[in-house]
Write an enzyme that holds these catalytic residues in place. Structure first.
Site, short mmCIF file in Angstrom:
data_model
loop_
_atom_site.label_atom_id
_atom_site.label_comp_id
_atom_site.label_asym_id
_atom_site.label_seq_id
_atom_site.Cartn_x
_atom_site.Cartn_y
_atom_site.Cartn_z
N ASP A 68 43.03 38.48 34.42
CA ASP A 68 42.85 38.38 32.97
C ASP A 68 41.40 38.64 32.59
O ASP A 68 40.48 38.48 33.39
CB ASP A 68 43.30 37.01 32.46
CG ASP A 68 42.56 35.84 33.10
OD1 ASP A 68 42.33 35.89 34.32
OD2 ASP A 68 42.20 34.89 32.39
N GLU A 133 42.36 32.59 34.16
CA GLU A 133 41.10 31.95 34.55
C GLU A 133 40.16 31.86 33.37
O GLU A 133 39.43 30.91 33.21
CB GLU A 133 40.44 32.74 35.69
CG GLU A 133 39.27 32.02 36.36
CD GLU A 133 37.93 32.26 35.71
OE1 GLU A 133 36.96 31.55 36.05
OE2 GLU A 133 37.81 33.15 34.85
#
EC number: 3.5.1.18
Length: 375
Positions: A68, A133
């Protein structure tokens, strides 16, 4: 530029994987890993995609990272669209180039080269990859670690590909991280008219001395491995927006980044004592994001230092500063955890970029670490 590391990094950057969305990044990695004999287990939780992959048996070296990325912001400020990777003057531009799709590409290509050279390697090579994250980090690495620990999975070494470097690749290696805890404090007063303060109780005025003391307090002096604990006020809110109303409540949010000289319990106790001493009417909620962890000199640190010296002729500085990373969750497994990645000067910024040559170098470093620990 024809280079497998750069080509894979570009393929990953093209996928706009805004946290916690993966947008096919993990499928791309899984395809490459299964082709060289990895067993892959999808471990999705909630809105987050994760996978755990392994090859071989024995002592385990895991590479950890996230697919991400943070939002690009106003794309008109970018010299080139953030999800259309381009190489200009030797730099690879795109959201996630440095944080951390470049590292992911370097890891996968390193694994391919390592397996080709050592098809019967003695230890186990693993990957722990998440798509959450950058945002809440609730359903990502922490959940995977919980599941792995519940079935007694062994993890000896973990290399996290976060962008650790400052000026040249490998000049800084993170062998630990500070803990992080956030307080949401509400000071209760009594709303009233500003012309009649004797009929009200202004929580801003009441709290000011306590907040000043919070700011001025030396929480600790750090130690050989950690800088001193810091406290920063992040948000303050009070009032109705009107200039003639004394607020009835003050909200203050503050965060500690703490060393191993303190614990989250001690921090909460000291803050409560301070607020009580100022006789405030308050409620406070705490959110612990992570405990501090440290990997002392040992097999993993030595292997990382050796790899950096071999390819870049610099001796890494071992530091624990900066923000938190998913290493804090992995450390709970008892693993040695180290972060090594590209230069972090442009992470989360407009025109995020990384040197293409640095990614090639990083992949060779990762491969050498594999060879030292599990070949």
């Amino acid at each position: 530029m024809s280079c497998p590391v750069i080509e894979l990094a570009q393929q990953l950057i093209k996928r706009p994987s805004l946290s916690p969305n993966d947008e096919g990044c993990q499928a791309l990695m899984i395809e490459r890993l299964t082709a060289i004999g990895f067993t892959v287990e999808a471990m999705d939780f909630g809105d987050t995609q994760n996978f755990w992959a392994w090859r071989g048996t024995g002592k385990t070296l895991a590479f950890a990272g996230h697919t991400d990325v943070v939002p690009s912001g106003d794309e008109s400020h970018w010299q080139h669209p953030p999800f259309e990777p381009i190489i200009r003057d030797g730099m690879l531009y795109g959201r996630g180039a440095a944080d951390m799709k470049g590292s992911l590409a370097a890891m996968v290509i390193a694994a391919e080269r390592f397996v080709a050279a050592h098809p019967n390697h003695q230890g186990r090579l693993a990957f722990l990859i998440t798509s959450d994250e950058e945002a809440s980090a609730v359903n990502g690495t922490v959940k995977v670690v919980d599941a792995l620990m519940a079935r007694n999975e062994r993890l000896d070494y973990c290399l996290v590909g976060e962008p650790s470097s400052t000026h040249v690749v490998g000049d800084v290696v993170k062998n630990g991280r500070r803990g992080s805890i956030t307080a949401n404090l509400r000071i209760h007063g009594m709303q009233g008219h500003v012309a009649y303060p004797h009929l009200a109780d202004n929580p801003v005025h009441r709290a000011a001395p306590a907040l000043n003391e919070l700011i001025a307090t030396e929480w600790d002096r750090g130690n050989d491995f950690f800088p001193p604990t810091t406290m920063q006020i992040a948000n303050i809110q009070a009032g109705t927006g009107s200039n003639n109303v004394i607020p009835g409540e003050l909200f203050v949010q503050f965060n500690f980044r703490f060393s191993t000289e303190l614990t989250d319990v001690l921090i909460q106790q000291r803050v409560a004592e301070l607020l009580d001493r100022h006789q405030l009417n308050y409620t406070i909620d705490w959110k612990l994001s992570g405990q501090p962890f440290l990997t002392a000199r040992g097999e993993l640190v030595d292997a990382v230092v050796n790899a950096v010296k071999h390819y870049n002729e610099v001796t890494p500085e071992l530091l624990t500063n900066g923000g938190t990373s998913d290493g804090r969750f992995i450390a709970r497994m008892g693993a040695q955890v180290v972060e090594l990645g590209p230069i972090n000067a442009t992470i989360h910024k407009v025109d995020e970029c990384v040197s293409a040559a640095d990614l090639q170098l990083l992949s060779r470093m990762y491969q050498r670490i594999m060879e030292q620990l599990i070949a």
